[in-house]
Write a protein that holds these residues in place. Structure first.
Motif, PDB file in Angstrom:
ATOM      1  N   PHE A   1       1.004  -0.904   0.384  1.00 20.90           N
ATOM      2  CA  PHE A   1       0.161   0.107   0.401  1.00 20.90           C
ATOM      3  C   PHE A   1       1.212   1.323   0.253  1.00 20.90           C
ATOM      4  N   PHE A   2       2.089   1.363   0.079  1.00 22.69           N
ATOM      5  CA  PHE A   2       2.926   2.126  -0.246  1.00 22.69           C
ATOM      6  C   PHE A   2       2.898   2.911  -1.338  1.00 22.69           C
ATOM      7  N   GLN A   3       2.579   4.329  -0.844  1.00 24.43           N
ATOM      8  CA  GLN A   3       2.450   5.343  -2.336  1.00 24.43           C
ATOM      9  C   GLN A   3       3.092   6.635  -1.960  1.00 24.43           C
ATOM     10  N   ASP A   4       3.910   7.289  -2.738  1.00 28.27           N
ATOM     11  CA  ASP A   4       5.380   8.457  -2.342  1.00 28.27           C
ATOM     12  C   ASP A   4       4.120   9.565  -2.541  1.00 28.27           C
ATOM     13  N   PRO A   5       4.406  10.859  -2.118  1.00 28.05           N
ATOM     14  CA  PRO A   5       3.945  12.046  -3.008  1.00 28.05           C
ATOM     15  C   PRO A   5       4.238  12.480  -4.089  1.00 28.05           C
ATOM     16  N   PRO A   6       4.169  13.936  -4.605  1.00 28.74           N
ATOM     17  CA  PRO A   6       4.866  14.147  -5.354  1.00 28.74           C
ATOM     18  C   PRO A   6       5.530  15.183  -5.393  1.00 28.74           C
ATOM     19  N   LYS A   7       6.830  15.591  -6.062  1.00 26.56           N
ATOM     20  CA  LYS A   7       7.735  16.303  -5.727  1.00 26.56           C
ATOM     21  C   LYS A   7       6.928  17.647  -4.897  1.00 26.56           C
ATOM     22  N   ASN A   8       8.069  17.483  -4.536  1.00 24.74           N
ATOM     23  CA  ASN A   8       7.850  19.416  -4.029  1.00 24.74           C
ATOM     24  C   ASN A   8       6.317  19.413  -2.438  1.00 24.74           C
ATOM     25  N   TRP A   9       5.631  18.036  -3.052  1.00 20.93           N
ATOM     26  CA  TRP A   9       4.761  18.625  -1.704  1.00 20.93           C
ATOM     27  C   TRP A   9       4.663  18.879  -0.990  1.00 20.93           C
ATOM     28  N   TRP A  10       3.934  19.926  -0.023  1.00 24.30           N
ATOM     29  CA  TRP A  10       3.664  20.357   0.808  1.00 24.30           C
ATOM     30  C   TRP A  10       1.833  20.275   1.366  1.00 24.30           C
ATOM     31  N   PRO A  11       1.420  20.179   2.749  1.00 29.19           N
ATOM     32  CA  PRO A  11       0.631  20.249   3.603  1.00 29.19           C
ATOM     33  C   PRO A  11      -0.417  21.449   2.734  1.00 29.19           C
ATOM     34  N   PRO A  12      -1.939  21.251   2.428  1.00 31.28           N
ATOM     35  CA  PRO A  12      -2.361  22.535   2.483  1.00 31.28           C
ATOM     36  C   PRO A  12      -2.783  23.124   3.180  1.00 31.28           C
ATOM     37  N   ASN A  13      -2.976  22.552   4.215  1.00 30.10           N
ATOM     38  CA  ASN A  13      -3.348  23.602   6.050  1.00 30.10           C
ATOM     39  C   ASN A  13      -2.013  23.999   6.381  1.00 30.10           C
ATOM     40  N   VAL A  14      -0.759  23.772   5.798  1.00 28.30           N
ATOM     41  CA  VAL A  14      -0.548  25.113   6.334  1.00 28.30           C
ATOM     42  C   VAL A  14       1.040  25.693   5.503  1.00 28.30           C
ATOM     43  N   ASP A  15       0.499  26.875   5.648  1.00 29.19           N
ATOM     44  CA  ASP A  15       1.547  27.674   4.377  1.00 29.19           C
ATOM     45  C   ASP A  15       2.872  27.819   4.994  1.00 29.19           C
ATOM     46  N   PRO A  16       2.706  27.753   3.873  1.00 29.65           N
ATOM     47  CA  PRO A  16       4.687  27.263   3.533  1.00 29.65           C
ATOM     48  C   PRO A  16       5.462  28.584   3.901  1.00 29.65           C
ATOM     49  N   LEU A  17       4.688  29.995   3.506  1.00 28.68           N
ATOM     50  CA  LEU A  17       5.162  31.287   3.332  1.00 28.68           C
ATOM     51  C   LEU A  17       5.333  32.145   4.221  1.00 28.68           C
ATOM     52  N   ARG A  18       3.850  31.726   4.723  1.00 25.40           N
ATOM     53  CA  ARG A  18       3.896  32.266   6.724  1.00 25.40           C
ATOM     54  C   ARG A  18       3.966  31.391   8.037  1.00 25.40           C
ATOM     55  N   PRO A  19       4.398  31.292   9.420  1.00 27.06           N
ATOM     56  CA  PRO A  19       4.118  30.586  10.705  1.00 27.06           C
ATOM     57  C   PRO A  19       2.659  30.007  10.359  1.00 27.06           C
ATOM     58  N   PRO A  20       2.729  29.011  10.297  1.00 22.62           N
ATOM     59  CA  PRO A  20       1.601  27.913  10.527  1.00 22.62           C
ATOM     60  C   PRO A  20       0.384  28.438  11.626  1.00 22.62           C
ATOM     61  N   ASP A  21      -1.104  28.356  11.665  1.00 21.41           N
ATOM     62  CA  ASP A  21      -1.909  28.763  12.829  1.00 21.41           C
ATOM     63  C   ASP A  21      -1.575  27.463  14.122  1.00 21.41           C
ATOM     64  N   ASP A  22      -1.158  25.667  13.382  1.00 22.06           N
ATOM     65  CA  ASP A  22      -0.625  24.906  14.461  1.00 22.06           C
ATOM     66  C   ASP A  22       0.420  25.258  15.444  1.00 22.06           C
ATOM     67  N   PRO A  23       0.304  25.348  16.739  1.00 19.90           N
ATOM     68  CA  PRO A  23       1.067  25.434  17.394  1.00 19.90           C
ATOM     69  C   PRO A  23       2.798  24.571  17.226  1.00 19.90           C
ATOM     70  N   ARG A  24       1.486  22.626  17.281  1.00 17.51           N
ATOM     71  CA  ARG A  24       2.988  21.996  16.956  1.00 17.51           C
ATOM     72  C   ARG A  24       3.896  22.561  16.068  1.00 17.51           C
ATOM     73  N   ALA A  25       2.935  22.473  14.935  1.00 18.58           N
ATOM     74  CA  ALA A  25       3.590  22.553  13.166  1.00 18.58           C
ATOM     75  C   ALA A  25       4.494  23.391  13.562  1.00 18.58           C
ATOM     76  N   ARG A  26       4.418  25.293  14.428  1.00 17.52           N
ATOM     77  CA  ARG A  26       4.661  26.445  14.110  1.00 17.52           C
ATOM     78  C   ARG A  26       6.688  26.138  14.517  1.00 17.52           C
ATOM     79  N   ARG A  27       5.929  25.398  15.771  1.00 20.02           N
ATOM     80  CA  ARG A  27       7.182  25.489  17.067  1.00 20.02           C
ATOM     81  C   ARG A  27       8.543  24.728  16.209  1.00 20.02           C
ATOM     82  N   ALA A  28       7.559  23.223  15.257  1.00 19.36           N
ATOM     83  CA  ALA A  28       8.194  22.762  14.869  1.00 19.36           C
ATOM     84  C   ALA A  28       9.495  22.947  13.455  1.00 19.36           C
ATOM     85  N   LEU A  29       8.775  24.103  12.512  1.00 21.18           N
ATOM     86  CA  LEU A  29       9.258  24.587  11.733  1.00 21.18           C
ATOM     87  C   LEU A  29      10.112  25.718  12.536  1.00 21.18           C
TER      88      LEU A  29
END
Length: 464
Positions: free
Chosen positions: A215-243
């Motif tokens: 059942f393995f499948q790779d995402p497309p190259k450069n894929w980024w989750p749509p709920n996390v804006d890569p150009l601004r700090p994310p709203d999710d505190p876990r993702a924001r702290r990790a980045l």
């Protein structure tokens, strides 16, 4: 200034940050593969469990293999070293094949399942030790390397915004899966049933690897989750702290570019030292426990605790590294692994079983936690697109560390005894912690701030 381009005929858009790095956003994990990306954590974890017993439970089968086949203990320890050598050797070429599209993730897992089966069958029926070196050392090692590289890099691709905890969890499967086999090989397998036990284990574990990998499948190259804006700090505190603690790579580095930064060689050396200490402990802790006078069942319990804490430590340290930074956690792990080797000596010399179990567990924590640190750090430093190849370069240190930790470890034990060998192992790990102080992401200072001038690149449109 960051730029963005929206394509009307494709289900995604591409945005480029100030460094010129491109992010593909808009597609959800369900859009791409019809299920949530959590399955690309669960299934790789299961696949990793399928290959773990070959390394972490192998020492528990030493006595039976020694008697059944009349193989010397030195041959058996070198056999583990050869297994580790080929497991690491296949990581880089497999990564290149995976990234070129010539080796889909599913087929890499199928090849790993075949290698797993061949390894156990060869241990059961090898007419000569050379056949075991080929079947278990080479084919099983290569199969495990295929599985390991595929599973670890899969989760990093699907969780680019907070990969530490997820990578650590998947990496933990490489230890958890060995726990029942430590007891089976130590307490149940004997001269009357060893062939049946080994073949049954091989069939079962190969089936686990194949079923998960289907059942393995790779995402497309450069894929980024749509709920996390890569150009601004994310709203999710876990993702924001990790980045914030582990900022993404300033660009997608090719293996050549990654090597030229100088970071790969430092990471390679640190992993060489720490993984060698980890493999040494796996290979010789049972022997040292016997020498200290602890019962075989107790030593098996110690090894099981080591494996459990090893696996748990990988997930815990991955989560902590998202919160406090990969480098800081890596240095901490090197210190813990080093000091625990001294603790094992202390416990053995005192004849204290509780302390032996305690320091064995701590050693397991440190020995396991190093791997998700380097896996996640490689993606942080060099990007996700070529992570299989880049991590393959770093992970290739196990080509040497497996032989040093197991084979040369046997030579050192013979010359200096267990006490001298464990002292040397602890000192090596502490030295690796000193080397890790000099690690920093390319293009950023020690606080994660960008050093290079913005260099936006034109956005290229990818086919769906």
């Amino acid at each position: 200034m960051a730029t963005t381009q929206i394509t009307t005929d494709l289900p995604y858009r591409e945005v480029t940050d100030a460094n010129g790095r491109t992010y593909r956003i808009g597609e959800t994990d369900t859009d791409i593969m019809g299920r949530g990306r959590k399955w690309m954590v669960i299934l790789p974890w299961v696949g990793m469990m399928g290959i773990s017993s070959a390394e972490y439970a192998f020492a528990s089968a030493e006595d039976t293999l020694h008697t059944a086949h009349s193989w010397s203990s030195l041959h058996i320890f070198w056999m583990l070293g050869v297994w580790v050598f080929f497991q690491a050797a296949v990581a880089f070429p497999a990564g290149k094949l995976r990234e070129s599209g010539k080796l889909p993730a599913r087929w890499a897992m199928m090849l790993g399942a075949v290698g797993t089966l061949l390894g156990y069958v060869s241990l059961a029926y090898a007419p000569h030790v050379v056949v075991a070196y080929l079947g278990f050392g080479m084919f099983s090692g290569m199969g495990a390397g295929m599985v390991y590289a595929t599973c670890v890099n899969m989760v990093g691709k699907w969780y680019p915004e907070r990969k530490g905890g997820k990578t650590g969890f998947v990496n933990g499967g490489f230890a958890y899966g060995s726990v029942p086999f430590v007891f089976i090989f130590t307490g149940y397998m004997d001269l009357t049933n060893f062939r049946w036990v080994l073949v049954s284990a091989g069939v079962f574990l190969a089936s686990v690897v194949a079923a998960a990998g289907y059942f393995f499948q790779d995402p497309p190259k450069n894929w980024w989750p749509p709920n996390v804006d890569p150009l601004r700090p994310p709203d999710d505190p876990r993702a924001r702290r990790a980045l914030e603690k582990n900022p993404p790579a300033i660009k997608q580095y090719t293996p050549r570019e990654a090597w030229q930064t100088g970071r790969v060689s430092l990471m390679w050396f640190c992993l060489l030292c720490t993984s060698g200490v980890n493999i040494f402990g796996i290979a010789f802790q049972v022997d040292y426990g016997d020498e200290a006078g602890f019962a075989g069942g107790i030593v098996a319990t110690a090894m099981s605790l080591k494996a459990i804490v090893n696996g748990t430590g990988r997930g815990v340290i991955g989560w902590l590294s998202d919160r406090y930074g990969r480098k800081q956690c890596l240095i901490f792990v090197c210190i813990v692994l080093g000091l625990s080797q001294y603790g094992i000596i202390w416990a053995g010399e005192m004849g204290s079983l509780p302390l032996f179990l305690l320091f064995s567990s701590i050693s397991g924590f440190g020995g396991g936690a190093i791997f998700p640190m380097f896996a996640a750090m490689t993606a942080d430093y060099f990007g996700e697109n070529n992570n299989a190849s880049n991590y393959g370069m770093v992970y290739s240190s196990k080509l040497v560390s497996g032989l040093l930790g197991s084979g040369m470890g046997a030579v050192v034990v013979g010359a200096w005894g267990h006490v001298g060998a464990f002292v040397l192992a602890g000192s090596i790990s502490l030295f690796a912690g000193c080397v890790a102080v000099f690690l920093s992401p390319p293009g950023r200072d020690r606080k994660g701030r960008r050093l290079v001038e913005p260099n936006p690149r034109p956005i290229s449109r990818e086919a769906d």
